[in-house]
Design a protein around this motif. Sequence first.
Motif, PDB file in Angstrom:
ATOM      1  N   PRO A   1     -58.887  -9.925 117.477  1.00  0.00           N
ATOM      2  CA  PRO A   1     -58.176 -10.431 118.657  1.00  0.00           C
ATOM      3  C   PRO A   1     -58.251  -9.441 119.800  1.00  0.00           C
ATOM      4  N   ASP A   2     -58.491  -9.953 120.986  1.00  0.00           N
ATOM      5  CA  ASP A   2     -58.523  -9.080 122.163  1.00  0.00           C
ATOM      6  C   ASP A   2     -57.120  -8.525 122.399  1.00  0.00           C
ATOM      7  N   GLY A   3     -57.053  -7.349 122.958  1.00  0.00           N
ATOM      8  CA  GLY A   3     -55.766  -6.797 123.344  1.00  0.00           C
ATOM      9  C   GLY A   3     -55.174  -5.851 122.320  1.00  0.00           C
ATOM     10  N   ILE A   4     -55.875  -5.556 121.226  1.00  0.00           N
ATOM     11  CA  ILE A   4     -55.303  -4.649 120.232  1.00  0.00           C
ATOM     12  C   ILE A   4     -55.576  -3.186 120.576  1.00  0.00           C
ATOM     13  N   ASP A   5     -56.401  -2.946 121.575  1.00  0.00           N
ATOM     14  CA  ASP A   5     -56.607  -1.590 122.091  1.00  0.00           C
ATOM     15  C   ASP A   5     -56.968  -0.581 121.006  1.00  0.00           C
ATOM     16  N   LEU A   6     -58.022  -0.890 120.290  1.00  0.00           N
ATOM     17  CA  LEU A   6     -58.520   0.018 119.255  1.00  0.00           C
ATOM     18  C   LEU A   6     -59.962   0.377 119.577  1.00  0.00           C
ATOM     19  N   SER A   7     -60.417   1.441 118.936  1.00  0.00           N
ATOM     20  CA  SER A   7     -61.839   1.749 119.031  1.00  0.00           C
ATOM     21  C   SER A   7     -62.570   0.966 117.943  1.00  0.00           C
ATOM     22  N   LEU A   8     -63.874   0.873 118.095  1.00  0.00           N
ATOM     23  CA  LEU A   8     -64.678   0.201 117.069  1.00  0.00           C
ATOM     24  C   LEU A   8     -64.547   0.938 115.738  1.00  0.00           C
ATOM     25  N   MET A   9     -64.466   2.258 115.780  1.00  0.00           N
ATOM     26  CA  MET A   9     -64.275   3.039 114.544  1.00  0.00           C
ATOM     27  C   MET A   9     -62.998   2.588 113.821  1.00  0.00           C
ATOM     28  N   GLU A  10     -61.911   2.427 114.552  1.00  0.00           N
ATOM     29  CA  GLU A  10     -60.646   2.034 113.921  1.00  0.00           C
ATOM     30  C   GLU A  10     -60.740   0.634 113.333  1.00  0.00           C
ATOM     31  N   VAL A  11     -61.450  -0.252 114.023  1.00  0.00           N
ATOM     32  CA  VAL A  11     -61.619  -1.612 113.501  1.00  0.00           C
ATOM     33  C   VAL A  11     -62.457  -1.590 112.225  1.00  0.00           C
ATOM     34  N   LEU A  12     -63.504  -0.779 112.199  1.00  0.00           N
ATOM     35  CA  LEU A  12     -64.349  -0.705 111.002  1.00  0.00           C
ATOM     36  C   LEU A  12     -63.560  -0.150 109.815  1.00  0.00           C
TER      37      LEU A  12
END
Length: 108
Positions: free
Chosen positions: A22-33
């Motif tokens: 979801p847009d708006g979670i303000d994370l980096s791609l590293m954190e999402v991975l």
Amino acid sequence: MTETIHITVENELGEVRLLEIPDGIDLSLMEVLKASDYDILATCGGMALCATCHIQVVEGMDVLAPRSDAELDMLDTLPDADDRSRLACQIRLKPALDGLKIRIFANN
Ligand code: FES
């Protein structure tokens, strides 16, 4: 309006998965991975100092912000880095990244 960012991830075994963020979670791609159970050590916590979040961009290099000097310096230390390499911790999620395709590397 909330948009969904779709990112296709290929792991070191060639397994492909579509992440829907979801847009708006303000994370980096590293954190999402990491949150998606990929084996990303990220020992520096996202400071562009460890290079364990190294990824290769398969599609979408043009929608990413340019690499900073710190990111380029760190990528220069990796034998398997090339001009499609990025540090996932230096990529902030935003709607423009929808459709990005990346490949991740095994931590060893
Ligand atoms: Fe260390 Fe990205 S988490 S360089």
